[in-house]
Design a protein around this motif. Sequence first.
Motif, short mmCIF file in Angstrom:
data_model
loop_
_atom_site.label_atom_id
_atom_site.label_comp_id
_atom_site.label_asym_id
_atom_site.label_seq_id
_atom_site.Cartn_x
_atom_site.Cartn_y
_atom_site.Cartn_z
N VAL A 90 0.84 -1.20 0.00
CA VAL A 90 0.00 0.00 0.00
C VAL A 90 0.88 1.25 0.00
N ASN A 91 1.85 1.31 0.91
CA ASN A 91 2.74 2.48 0.95
C ASN A 91 3.68 2.51 -0.25
N PHE A 92 4.13 1.36 -0.71
CA PHE A 92 4.98 1.29 -1.89
C PHE A 92 4.26 1.91 -3.09
N VAL A 93 3.02 1.52 -3.30
CA VAL A 93 2.22 2.05 -4.42
C VAL A 93 1.99 3.54 -4.25
N CYS A 94 1.67 3.97 -3.05
CA CYS A 94 1.47 5.40 -2.77
C CYS A 94 2.72 6.19 -3.15
N ASP A 95 3.89 5.67 -2.79
CA ASP A 95 5.15 6.35 -3.14
C ASP A 95 5.36 6.40 -4.65
N GLN A 96 4.97 5.35 -5.36
CA GLN A 96 5.12 5.34 -6.82
C GLN A 96 4.26 6.43 -7.47
N PHE A 97 3.04 6.60 -6.95
CA PHE A 97 2.15 7.63 -7.50
C PHE A 97 2.65 9.04 -7.19
N LYS A 98 3.45 9.20 -6.14
CA LYS A 98 4.04 10.52 -5.85
C LYS A 98 5.09 10.89 -6.89
N LYS A 99 5.70 9.87 -7.52
CA LYS A 99 6.77 10.09 -8.50
C LYS A 99 6.25 10.34 -9.91
N GLU A 100 5.14 9.70 -10.28
CA GLU A 100 4.66 9.79 -11.66
C GLU A 100 3.19 9.41 -11.77
N ASP A 101 2.61 9.74 -12.92
CA ASP A 101 1.22 9.37 -13.22
C ASP A 101 1.20 8.13 -14.09
N PHE A 102 0.36 7.18 -13.74
CA PHE A 102 0.21 5.94 -14.50
C PHE A 102 -1.02 5.20 -14.00
N SER A 103 -1.40 4.16 -14.69
CA SER A 103 -2.42 3.24 -14.21
C SER A 103 -1.69 2.02 -13.68
N LEU A 104 -2.06 1.59 -12.49
CA LEU A 104 -1.47 0.39 -11.91
C LEU A 104 -2.49 -0.73 -11.98
N VAL A 105 -2.16 -1.76 -12.72
CA VAL A 105 -3.04 -2.92 -12.86
C VAL A 105 -3.01 -3.74 -11.59
N ILE A 106 -4.19 -4.03 -11.08
CA ILE A 106 -4.34 -4.93 -9.93
C ILE A 106 -5.40 -5.96 -10.30
N THR A 107 -5.08 -7.23 -10.10
CA THR A 107 -6.06 -8.29 -10.28
C THR A 107 -6.40 -8.80 -8.88
N PRO A 108 -7.50 -8.31 -8.32
CA PRO A 108 -7.82 -8.60 -6.91
C PRO A 108 -8.05 -10.08 -6.60
N GLU A 109 -8.23 -10.90 -7.63
CA GLU A 109 -8.36 -12.33 -7.37
C GLU A 109 -7.01 -12.90 -6.93
N GLY A 110 -5.92 -12.29 -7.43
CA GLY A 110 -4.59 -12.71 -7.04
C GLY A 110 -4.09 -13.96 -7.73
#
Length: 188
Positions: A90-110
């Motif tokens: 969660v924090n890793f992704v938050c930090d990535q969004f602070k650096k740049e704009d993009f769509s992050l693919v998540i497949t919640p089924e895993g």
Amino acid sequence: MKKLIGKLGLKLLGWKVVLDGDVDNLDRCILVVAPHTANLEYILGNFAYWSLGKPLKVIIKDQHTKAWYGFAIKAMGGIGIDRSQKNDLVNFVCDQFKKEDFSLVITPEGTRSWVTRWKKGFYHMAIKAQVPIVLGAGDFGKKEIHLGKIISVNDLETRTYEDIMSELEEYYNKITPAVPENWNPKIY
């Protein structure tokens, strides 16, 4: 170049992109992709995003980004994560969004196999990073890639988790998965 490859790839495979919202919804978001039942979804999703000229990233096992073909995985937006370690995604992704704009693919089924319920990480990532959730799906019955339906940051802050999950469940129940026996339409 990616835009051309995306358009050509979709055309050759006989697929089309259907926007369920504004194309600009795809600039900065958690892109929830379901049903996740086959590897082909990854290729189709990349082609769709490339054809629209949008930035796309995906979190995958770091063994793929460290392998001899890792340069290709990274070029397609792969972000390697060591799954043997406990990661604070969660924090890793938050930090990535602070650096740049993009769509992050998540497949919640895993997984591409049948699951009893979705993982909740995508929801917490969107709230923490203050980005919307955008829905994506490959409809194998119609050969359509659906993108763009948005759950806004305001919705995430004012609606309940259960209410949002009900909306997602309703949306995905209209989609035909690649492998229907691997899809559980009851997602929460």
